[in-house]
Design a protein around this motif. Structure first.
Motif, PDB file in Angstrom:
ATOM      1  N   HIS A 186       0.822  -1.211   0.000  1.00  0.00           N
ATOM      2  CA  HIS A 186       0.000   0.000   0.000  1.00  0.00           C
ATOM      3  C   HIS A 186       0.865   1.273   0.000  1.00  0.00           C
ATOM      4  O   HIS A 186       0.672   2.177   0.808  1.00  0.00           O
ATOM      5  CB  HIS A 186      -0.944   0.011   1.198  1.00  0.00           C
ATOM      6  CG  HIS A 186      -1.700  -1.261   1.368  1.00  0.00           C
ATOM      7  ND1 HIS A 186      -2.391  -1.854   0.336  1.00  0.00           N
ATOM      8  CD2 HIS A 186      -1.869  -2.077   2.444  1.00  0.00           C
ATOM      9  CE1 HIS A 186      -2.953  -2.969   0.767  1.00  0.00           C
ATOM     10  NE2 HIS A 186      -2.650  -3.136   2.040  1.00  0.00           N
ATOM     11  N   ALA A 187       1.813   1.305  -0.893  1.00  0.00           N
ATOM     12  CA  ALA A 187       2.664   2.477  -1.080  1.00  0.00           C
ATOM     13  C   ALA A 187       2.419   3.040  -2.470  1.00  0.00           C
ATOM     14  O   ALA A 187       1.992   2.327  -3.383  1.00  0.00           O
ATOM     15  CB  ALA A 187       4.135   2.100  -0.909  1.00  0.00           C
ATOM     16  N   PHE A 188       2.684   4.306  -2.634  1.00  0.00           N
ATOM     17  CA  PHE A 188       2.577   4.942  -3.946  1.00  0.00           C
ATOM     18  C   PHE A 188       3.883   4.695  -4.720  1.00  0.00           C
ATOM     19  O   PHE A 188       4.972   4.820  -4.167  1.00  0.00           O
ATOM     20  CB  PHE A 188       2.340   6.444  -3.818  1.00  0.00           C
ATOM     21  CG  PHE A 188       0.999   6.808  -3.267  1.00  0.00           C
ATOM     22  CD1 PHE A 188      -0.159   6.582  -3.996  1.00  0.00           C
ATOM     23  CD2 PHE A 188       0.886   7.380  -2.006  1.00  0.00           C
ATOM     24  CE1 PHE A 188      -1.401   6.924  -3.496  1.00  0.00           C
ATOM     25  CE2 PHE A 188      -0.345   7.729  -1.493  1.00  0.00           C
ATOM     26  CZ  PHE A 188      -1.497   7.491  -2.238  1.00  0.00           C
ATOM     27  N   TYR A 189       3.721   4.353  -5.999  1.00  0.00           N
ATOM     28  CA  TYR A 189       4.871   4.171  -6.883  1.00  0.00           C
ATOM     29  C   TYR A 189       4.670   5.050  -8.107  1.00  0.00           C
ATOM     30  O   TYR A 189       3.665   4.939  -8.809  1.00  0.00           O
ATOM     31  CB  TYR A 189       4.999   2.709  -7.309  1.00  0.00           C
ATOM     32  CG  TYR A 189       6.070   2.456  -8.364  1.00  0.00           C
ATOM     33  CD1 TYR A 189       7.343   2.036  -7.995  1.00  0.00           C
ATOM     34  CD2 TYR A 189       5.803   2.653  -9.723  1.00  0.00           C
ATOM     35  CE1 TYR A 189       8.318   1.802  -8.958  1.00  0.00           C
ATOM     36  CE2 TYR A 189       6.776   2.425 -10.681  1.00  0.00           C
ATOM     37  CZ  TYR A 189       8.032   2.000 -10.300  1.00  0.00           C
ATOM     38  OH  TYR A 189       8.994   1.784 -11.245  1.00  0.00           O
ATOM     39  N   VAL A 190       5.610   5.956  -8.370  1.00  0.00           N
ATOM     40  CA  VAL A 190       5.534   6.816  -9.548  1.00  0.00           C
ATOM     41  C   VAL A 190       6.911   6.855 -10.200  1.00  0.00           C
ATOM     42  O   VAL A 190       7.936   6.638  -9.544  1.00  0.00           O
ATOM     43  CB  VAL A 190       5.074   8.249  -9.197  1.00  0.00           C
ATOM     44  CG1 VAL A 190       3.655   8.250  -8.666  1.00  0.00           C
ATOM     45  CG2 VAL A 190       6.016   8.895  -8.187  1.00  0.00           C
ATOM     46  N   SER A 191       6.916   7.117 -11.486  1.00  0.00           N
ATOM     47  CA  SER A 191       8.185   7.212 -12.211  1.00  0.00           C
ATOM     48  C   SER A 191       8.096   8.313 -13.253  1.00  0.00           C
ATOM     49  O   SER A 191       7.021   8.590 -13.799  1.00  0.00           O
ATOM     50  CB  SER A 191       8.534   5.883 -12.889  1.00  0.00           C
ATOM     51  OG  SER A 191       7.568   5.552 -13.864  1.00  0.00           O
ATOM     52  N   GLY A 192       9.225   8.930 -13.509  1.00  0.00           N
ATOM     53  CA  GLY A 192       9.323   9.972 -14.525  1.00  0.00           C
ATOM     54  C   GLY A 192      10.620   9.818 -15.290  1.00  0.00           C
ATOM     55  O   GLY A 192      11.640   9.392 -14.728  1.00  0.00           O
ATOM     56  N   LYS A 193      10.586  10.161 -16.558  1.00  0.00           N
ATOM     57  CA  LYS A 193      11.748   9.960 -17.437  1.00  0.00           C
ATOM     58  C   LYS A 193      12.182  11.298 -18.015  1.00  0.00           C
ATOM     59  O   LYS A 193      11.360  12.072 -18.512  1.00  0.00           O
ATOM     60  CB  LYS A 193      11.376   8.999 -18.563  1.00  0.00           C
ATOM     61  CG  LYS A 193      12.497   8.680 -19.542  1.00  0.00           C
ATOM     62  CD  LYS A 193      11.990   7.729 -20.611  1.00  0.00           C
ATOM     63  CE  LYS A 193      13.038   7.435 -21.665  1.00  0.00           C
ATOM     64  NZ  LYS A 193      14.193   6.692 -21.114  1.00  0.00           N
ATOM     65  N   PHE A 194      13.465  11.554 -17.943  1.00  0.00           N
ATOM     66  CA  PHE A 194      14.024  12.761 -18.548  1.00  0.00           C
ATOM     67  C   PHE A 194      14.413  12.467 -19.995  1.00  0.00           C
ATOM     68  O   PHE A 194      14.731  11.330 -20.344  1.00  0.00           O
ATOM     69  CB  PHE A 194      15.236  13.260 -17.752  1.00  0.00           C
ATOM     70  CG  PHE A 194      14.894  13.738 -16.372  1.00  0.00           C
ATOM     71  CD1 PHE A 194      14.410  15.007 -16.163  1.00  0.00           C
ATOM     72  CD2 PHE A 194      15.044  12.904 -15.272  1.00  0.00           C
ATOM     73  CE1 PHE A 194      14.087  15.454 -14.896  1.00  0.00           C
ATOM     74  CE2 PHE A 194      14.728  13.332 -13.997  1.00  0.00           C
ATOM     75  CZ  PHE A 194      14.235  14.617 -13.802  1.00  0.00           C
ATOM     76  N   ASP A 195      14.372  13.502 -20.814  1.00  0.00           N
ATOM     77  CA  ASP A 195      14.542  13.336 -22.255  1.00  0.00           C
ATOM     78  C   ASP A 195      15.579  14.333 -22.747  1.00  0.00           C
ATOM     79  O   ASP A 195      15.499  15.534 -22.430  1.00  0.00           O
ATOM     80  CB  ASP A 195      13.195  13.569 -22.955  1.00  0.00           C
ATOM     81  CG  ASP A 195      13.251  13.288 -24.453  1.00  0.00           C
ATOM     82  OD1 ASP A 195      14.357  13.072 -24.978  1.00  0.00           O
ATOM     83  OD2 ASP A 195      12.193  13.283 -25.094  1.00  0.00           O
ATOM     84  N   LEU A 196      16.548  13.839 -23.503  1.00  0.00           N
ATOM     85  CA  LEU A 196      17.581  14.713 -24.046  1.00  0.00           C
ATOM     86  C   LEU A 196      16.985  15.796 -24.931  1.00  0.00           C
ATOM     87  O   LEU A 196      17.450  16.937 -24.950  1.00  0.00           O
ATOM     88  CB  LEU A 196      18.599  13.881 -24.836  1.00  0.00           C
ATOM     89  CG  LEU A 196      19.730  14.641 -25.525  1.00  0.00           C
ATOM     90  CD1 LEU A 196      20.585  15.375 -24.499  1.00  0.00           C
ATOM     91  CD2 LEU A 196      20.596  13.705 -26.350  1.00  0.00           C
ATOM     92  N   ASN A 197      15.920  15.449 -25.673  1.00  0.00           N
ATOM     93  CA  ASN A 197      15.292  16.418 -26.566  1.00  0.00           C
ATOM     94  C   ASN A 197      14.375  17.389 -25.838  1.00  0.00           C
ATOM     95  O   ASN A 197      13.837  18.305 -26.454  1.00  0.00           O
ATOM     96  CB  ASN A 197      14.499  15.688 -27.648  1.00  0.00           C
ATOM     97  CG  ASN A 197      15.395  14.874 -28.562  1.00  0.00           C
ATOM     98  OD1 ASN A 197      16.518  15.271 -28.843  1.00  0.00           O
ATOM     99  ND2 ASN A 197      14.918  13.716 -29.000  1.00  0.00           N
TER     100      ASN A 197
END
Length: 838
Positions: A245-256
């Motif tokens: 019962h934990a929150f999981y989020v992800s984000g990706k950085f982009d060279l462009n």
């Protein structure tokens, strides 16, 4: 040439021979196994974790039994539907293709469908009839068999092979983070017991702090070469988070998208707010979560149901954040309104937003907005972590901007935050933990956290990812190809050696290498025996030219013609792109005659004619492992439902995006990007344009040089571009992206029309003042002094110069230089004298 074949009809039905029984048993086992692996991903029930164009389209001729394909391929319709046809490989295959163990009549003859060959026809038949088969029919059937073989190559069911130690370290870190909670807004919340098998010592985690880590704040670095599976390893935390019962989020950085501040954080925050809104009693809660919330506490513990509730967390957020802080977050994360409520924002006093440049009384407006946003961000994360553990994954950190790295560091060093685990994935060299792209900002962040871990009680874990060893490749092929025991050791060992030698054990390369083998018919799935087949000598000779993953992806895109019409456009939009954004761009190239002509000259073909054709191409690219469908909001049963859901797509790897972008002729790349920006500028609505402002402006900015030279652009276009860069600069500065804002503001000044001080005084003044402020923050002293002198030297009201005077005095006093401090004092006296103060 027309070919006539005969078909055989069985004179009588007989029981299956031993071969049929074996095939049937194999089929049932495959069916049972694959059915359990078919699971919903991204809100869509899809086979092999992929959206299938064929499973979503009931009219596709691919949806037929193997007997139909056999007829198309061989011209012989005698392949009967035996009892084994009632067993299908998987649930979604039921809509696509059935497997027949192939005809076994009283004479025990077996019909084999071999790629590129015509199946043998029996001379003994009770009756026959002619069947016309053209070469196109055979080619169509061959493609269907290759497609079916591709669908059988299910990497998603393998898990992570050869990453057991790394996975154990990562999950152990999460367990400690969850167990180390100091505060909890849900006293009745019972955390599920963690896996006792992961009881390894802290020494397994290099640099792990054994003391002071009880507050559950953990920083994990995943480093390694491109394609080693860093993102996949981090993703294994998601099911653990659901269980606990934990929150999981992800984000990706982009060279462009490096000029877009907090780009990797924006997608993660939007995902977090969406998860919150789906909690029981939330605005986007499903009936299942509502039913779960109404069960008793004992039932929740027994069923491991989520005890969190939307109303509890909403109250904590509303009580913990000020109105201006909520509004600051809403500029970056629009869907936070689903969490706090639209009435709260609409009834609040209007805050200085990113669309309104600071006036003369707000001399440090951008800095104040930036500080407010960072403070609000940190408070928001603190509140979330008090209520429930949070796992935050940042991918491709080597391309992160300074505000994002500062945010990560501030979270880790804030002792009031607990139950937070940050996973930073980035590329490194083989010999040291160094960033490939020479991002000194990332190195500084890592060093700062390392220095602070004892004092701030930060638990750190370092995991380095390397390519797979030969034994891991061998184990992968054993599970993937699922051969009988008597064939495994002998035949897979030779294939594993070739695969490892050609790919160097890079998991991303391995996946595409195997798909290439299938397409080249060097690796085949024999539907008559339900087994994979290959010839070691043919595989070895046929793959000598394979050098690297870039060449492999180039060959795949060239082979899939339709992919080359769409993916280059998608690559211009970023590593992640929405269906609506791509659709708008493709419609612009299709409907405008001039844009259509340019598109045709670049790709020697026309764009897809309608939305359905475009979506089918995207799904084909997904099935080929080039893109993924992510964060779709609901289940779909048709292409049109999928389009209505407006899903986001992401390139599976930046190398795929790079190859797709390179498919645009080099002489036309810049103009192509500029035209895509023009289409989005005119085709997007106000709200969507604001959401994609940086993407649009960055595409248009490739045409700045030609604008300054007066090529193919009128005065209005140039002036509009100046306003757009001004707008983007204001938004970037308010999000702490001062380096990006400096670029936008300087572009806007370049594009100002002659005499702008007279025709548009306010805008020109604020542009030069904004460059001065951003240059000061970024330590660009030449730009700071240049634009400050321009304003001070002009004959304009003293109030219009106050913002620059303030900045100049702040820069002088902060330098620590005695002479510059004296100059600042003298400057202050001069300014006061302008107001009549003596």
């Amino acid at each position: 040439m027309k070919m006539f074949l005969t078909k055989k009809r069985s004179s009588s039905k007989s029981s299956s021979n031993d071969g049929d029984k074996t095939a049937t048993a194999t089929m049932r086992a495959a069916h049972d196994d694959d059915t359990t692996r078919t699971k919903p991903v991204g809100g869509h029930h899809i086979n092999n974790d992929r959206v299938s164009a064929r499973s979503l389209d009931n009219d596709d001729p691919f949806n037929s039994d193997i007997s139909t394909i056999a007829t198309e391929f061989t011209g012989n319709s005698s392949v009967r539907s035996s009892s084994v046809l009632s067993h299908r490989i998987s649930s979604s295959t039921r809509q696509s293709i059935g497997i027949d163990s192939c005809n076994s009549a009283s004479n025990h003859s077996r019909r084999s469908l071999q790629f590129g060959r015509t199946a043998r026809t029996s001379t003994t038949s009770a009756s026959s009839e002619p069947c016309l088969v053209t070469q196109s029919h055979k080619e169509n059937a061959r493609r269907k068999l290759i497609d079916f073989a591709q669908s059988k190559l299910d990497f998603n069911r393998l898990g992570l092979i050869g990453r057991e130690q790394e996975q154990r370290l990562l999950h152990r870190a999460l367990e400690k983070c969850v167990r180390g909670r100091q505060t909890n807004a849900l006293p009745q919340m019972q955390m599920a017991s963690c896996d006792s098998s992961s009881s390894h010592s802290d020494e397994e985690s290099r640099g792990n702090t054994a003391q002071g880590g009880g507050n559950g704040r953990c920083f994990v670095t995943l480093s390694g070469h491109s394609g080693t599976g860093k993102s996949a390893l981090a993703a294994t935390l998601r099911p653990k988070c659901i269980k606990w019962h934990a929150f999981y989020v992800s984000g990706k950085f982009d060279l462009n998208q490096i000029h877009e501040p907090l780009s990797g954080f924006k997608s993660a925050m939007i995902d977090l707010c969406e998860q919150i809104s789906k909690l029981p009693y939330g605005p986007n809660a499903t009936q299942r979560t509502i039913d779960a919330a109404t069960t008793s506490s004992s039932q929740k513990r027994n069923a491991n149901q989520d005890p969190r509730r939307f109303d509890q967390l909403k109250d904590l957020i509303v009580d913990g954040l000020e109105i201006k802080e909520i509004q600051a977050l809403s500029t970056l994360v629009p869907n936070i309104v689903d969490v706090v409520g639209a009435d709260l924002l609409s009834g609040a006093k209007e805050w200085q937003s990113d669309q309104a440049p600071p006036n003369e009384t707000n001399t440090l407006g951008y800095q104040e907005q930036s500080d407010c946003l960072k403070f609000a961000f940190r408070k928001f994360v603190q509140i979330i972590c008090q209520y429930s553990p949070l796992v935050w994954v940042s991918d491709d950190v080597q391309w992160a901007d300074k505000p994002s790295l500062d945010m990560i560091e501030s979270w880790m060093t804030d002792t009031t935050i607990s139950s937070l685990m940050v996973v930073a994935c980035f590329r490194s060299s083989d010999h040291a933990n160094q960033i490939e792209t020479t991002n000194e900002l990332v190195t500084q962040m890592l060093q700062s956290i390392e220095r602070s871990k004892q004092e701030r009680s930060i638990r750190t874990v370092e995991i380095r990812m390397r390519n797979l060893q030969l034994e891991h490749v061998n184990a992968m092929l054993n599970r993937l190809l699922d051969l009988p025991d008597d064939r495994q050791a002998q035949e897979i060992s030779g294939l594993a050696k070739i695969v490892h030698r050609r790919t160097d054990g890079n998991i991303f390369f391995i996946q595409h290498f195997l798909r290439m083998l299938i397409h080249e018919e060097l690796l085949r799935y024999d539907v008559s025996r339900l087994q994979w087949k290959w010839n070691i000598d043919d595989v070895n000779a046929g793959t000598l030219a394979t050098v690297n993953v870039v060449q492999l992806m180039q060959a795949k895109l060239q082979r899939i013609h339709d992919a080359g019409l769409v993916l280059p456009v998608a690559a211009c939009l970023g590593s992640t792109f929405s269906w609506s954004l791509l659709r708008t761009t493709m419609q612009g190239f299709l409907r405008d005659p001039q844009q259509r002509q340019f598109y045709a000259s670049a790709f020697q073909d026309s764009p897809p004619q309608d939305d359905v054709a475009l979506m089918r191409i995207l799904i084909t690219c997904q099935e080929e492992g080039m893109i993924d469908c992510v964060d779709a909001s609901r289940e779909t049963s048709s292409l049109r439902d999928l389009m209505a859901a407006n899903p986001n797509f992401a390139f599976v790897h930046d190398k795929v995006q790079e190859v797709a972008l390179n498919m645009i002729p080099s002489t036309e790349t810049l103009e192509f990007q500029y035209r895509a920006g023009q289409i989005l500028l005119s085709g997007l609505g106000a709200a969507e344009f604001e959401q994609h402002l940086f993407t649009v402006v960055n595409l248009l900015n490739v045409g700045i040089d030609s604008m300054l030279q007066g090529q193919k652009h009128d005065t209005n276009d140039v002036h509009d571009m100046s306003k757009l860069n001004y707008r983007a600069g204001v938004k970037a500065a308010s999000c702490s992206g001062f380096q990006a804002a400096l670029v936008y503001f300087k572009n806007a000044i370049k594009l100002l029309p002659p005499g702008s001080w007279q025709t548009d005084y306010e805008t020109t003044l604020d542009l030069h003042s904004s460059v001065t402020e951003c240059a000061l923050v970024c330590h660009e002293h030449a730009d700071f002094q240049k634009h400050a002198d321009i304003i001070i030297s002009r004959d304009c009201p003293i109030l219009d110069k106050m913002r620059v005077y303030h900045l100049m005095m702040a820069a002088s006093t902060a330098s620590g230089d005695h002479k510059r401090a004296s100059d600042a004092t003298e400057m202050g006296r001069t300014v006061l004298s302008e107001f009549g103060v003596r």
